[in-house]
Design an enzyme around this catalytic site. Structure first.
Site, PDB file in Angstrom:
ATOM      1  N   LYS A 217       0.839  -1.193   0.000  1.00 56.72           N
ATOM      2  CA  LYS A 217       0.000   0.000   0.000  1.00 56.72           C
ATOM      3  C   LYS A 217       0.874   1.244   0.000  1.00 56.72           C
ATOM      4  O   LYS A 217       1.871   1.304   0.727  1.00 56.72           O
ATOM      5  CB  LYS A 217      -0.901  -0.023   1.239  1.00 56.72           C
ATOM      6  CG  LYS A 217      -2.000   1.031   1.291  1.00 56.72           C
ATOM      7  CD  LYS A 217      -2.867   0.801   2.526  1.00 56.72           C
ATOM      8  CE  LYS A 217      -4.067   1.744   2.564  1.00 56.72           C
ATOM      9  NZ  LYS A 217      -4.952   1.457   3.720  1.00 56.72           N
TER      10      LYS A 217
ATOM     11  N   SER B  34      -9.930  -0.582   7.030  1.00 50.75           N
ATOM     12  CA  SER B  34      -9.360  -0.503   5.690  1.00 50.75           C
ATOM     13  C   SER B  34      -8.643  -1.748   5.208  1.00 50.75           C
ATOM     14  O   SER B  34      -8.275  -1.838   4.038  1.00 50.75           O
ATOM     15  CB  SER B  34      -8.415   0.700   5.603  1.00 50.75           C
ATOM     16  OG  SER B  34      -9.130   1.908   5.681  1.00 50.75           O
TER      17      SER B  34
ATOM     18  N   SER C  56      -9.738   1.383   2.864  1.00 49.39           N
ATOM     19  CA  SER C  56      -8.986   2.163   1.903  1.00 49.39           C
ATOM     20  C   SER C  56      -7.971   1.347   1.108  1.00 49.39           C
ATOM     21  O   SER C  56      -7.415   1.836   0.115  1.00 49.39           O
ATOM     22  CB  SER C  56      -8.243   3.290   2.636  1.00 49.39           C
ATOM     23  OG  SER C  56      -7.272   2.776   3.536  1.00 49.39           O
TER      24      SER C  56
END
Length: 424
Positions: free
Chosen positions: A61, A161, A137
């Site tokens: 990420k 997330s 997310s």
């Protein structure tokens, strides 16, 4: 040519086959860097075989620092940052364990939404529905695993997330206890909540990654392990479920009872009653990071995210002091409520994934719904896993969340080990 290099080449070819979708999944995809890392991994494993993550591909990420790469949080605001000087602790650990970094993945800007919209890169659909939200997310990370590009993804979980994209895309997503994994070198959103963790296609991979990044060991299950005492919320987590989720959760509970586990009603309504604390505290901590850039974000940021950050301006210092104190109380109340059970369960999400267009038209309501159940456990500083539960006749599985108070990671993961085979 070694097997790991071949594997990386095949995965790169698979990314190339995605066409425009690849640009919605990755913020950076450097083929040469991937192949160099794969070659180094071949050499590493030749010297040190049997590493726990040997030859596994991992997407990262775009919050995690990697040496020589700029960390942008999928935001135009941070696009011009200098490259990181060194790998963050978590990336260093997975590389030492034999994993090969495979691209940096998209996310909701600054990791500040549960649906996965991003106007800068575009919003990809989920693996079951090209028009459905990917979950946020950690949207790109979830899709790299779901599309079989990597063996696991590194995500972060501030309000769900990791677990939300895992739930939507049929994955195992583990939010460890917040203090069990180092956040050093990971770009923050709200450090009182942020937690690094894995998204994986199977439970044992998720557990192995947790062991590597936390330095803990999760012993194998004892064959004589007794039936679990499982808490089932009577409100909050189970309020307003859509028809599919309600039926799936009832079926899960019936399966657990039939397998001999004891289901015990838990009154956790106090968590829902204090859910506003999440909004207040995450916004306030995000504002400390981005408050000086509000004017810039007015022109280059996601307006939905900016609105959430600016909510902090409505709060006084007294409001925040009271909110932090109240959160401490709620965390303690959760530990007390869980004292007589091993773990608790709930649907990971109160509704199935809506369409991207639906969320764009009604962001505030649908984002809040997608974050609701996962966010309740962030509020009480819990650890939790989302695991898929196949449903006959449905392409998208149900998603079951197993949680426990902070520090009970091994209890959650071993409960998942006990329950997962019941749904094969």
């Amino acid at each position: 040519m070694g097997g790991i290099i071949d594997k990386a080449k095949a995965a790169i070819d698979a990314v190339d086959q995605l066409g425009d979708l690849a640009g919605k999944i990755f913020t950076e995809f450097d083929r040469d860097r991937i192949l160099r890392d794969a070659e180094q991994c071949e050499e590493q494993i030749a010297k040190t075989p049997n590493l726990p993550l040997a030859g596994m591909l991992v997407s990262i990420k775009d919050l995690y620092d990697e040496a020589g790469v700029a960390t942008t949080a999928a935001s135009k605001l941070l696009k011009g940052r200098s490259p990181a000087a060194e790998d963050c602790d978590v990336v260093r650990r997975v590389k030492e364990a034999g994993a090969v970094p495979f691209g940096r993945t998209t996310l909701s800007e600054f990791a500040y939404s549960g649906v996965g919209l991003n106007p800068h890169y575009g919003t990809p659909g989920n693996v079951f529905d090209p028009q459905g939200i990917p979950g946020g997310s950690t949207s790109g990370g979830g899709l790299t695993v779901a599309h079989g590009l990597v063996d696991f993804a590194l995500g972060t979980d501030t309000g769900g997330s990791i677990r939300i994209p895992s739930a939507i895309n049929g994955l195992y997503g583990f939010k460890p206890s917040r203090l069990s994994v180092s956040g050093a070198g990971i770009h923050p959103l709200a450090q009182s909540f942020d937690t690094p963790g894995p998204l994986a296609p199977d439970l044992e991979t998720a557990i192995t990654v947790f062991e590597v990044i936390s330095g803990q060991t999760v012993p194998a299950l004892d064959a004589s392990l007794a039936a679990l005492r499982i808490g089932v919320p009577t409100s909050g987590f189970v309020d307003g479920l859509d028809d599919r989720v309600k039926a799936d959760f009832a079926s899960v509970c019936a399966t657990l009872r039939d397998a001999g586990h004891e289901l015990i009603d838990l009154d956790l309504g106090f968590i829902a009653e204090n859910a506003i604390l999440n909004k207040m505290l995450v916004s306030a901590e995000a504002y400390k990071i981005y408050g000086n850039d509000i004017d810039k974000l007015e022109t280059c940021g996601d307006p939905r995210v900016l609105t959430r950050i600016k909510f902090a301006k409505t709060l006084s210092e007294d409001d925040l002091i009271a909110a932090y104190a109240k959160r401490t109380d709620v965390v303690s109340m959760f530990s007390t409520a869980m004292a007589e059970v091993d773990v608790m369960i709930a649907p990971t999400l109160p509704m199935m994934a809506p369409k991207i267009a639906e969320v764009e038209a009604d962001f505030d309501n649908l984002n809040a719904m997608m974050l609701r159940n996962t966010g309740y456990l962030n509020l009480v500083d819990a650890c939790a896993i989302s695991m898929p539960v196949p449903v006959a006749g449905q392409p998208a599985p149900a998603a079951l969340m197993i949680g426990a108070p902070h520090g009970h990671d091994k209890a959650v993961l071993n409960a998942a080990r006990q329950l997962d085979p019941l749904f094969d």
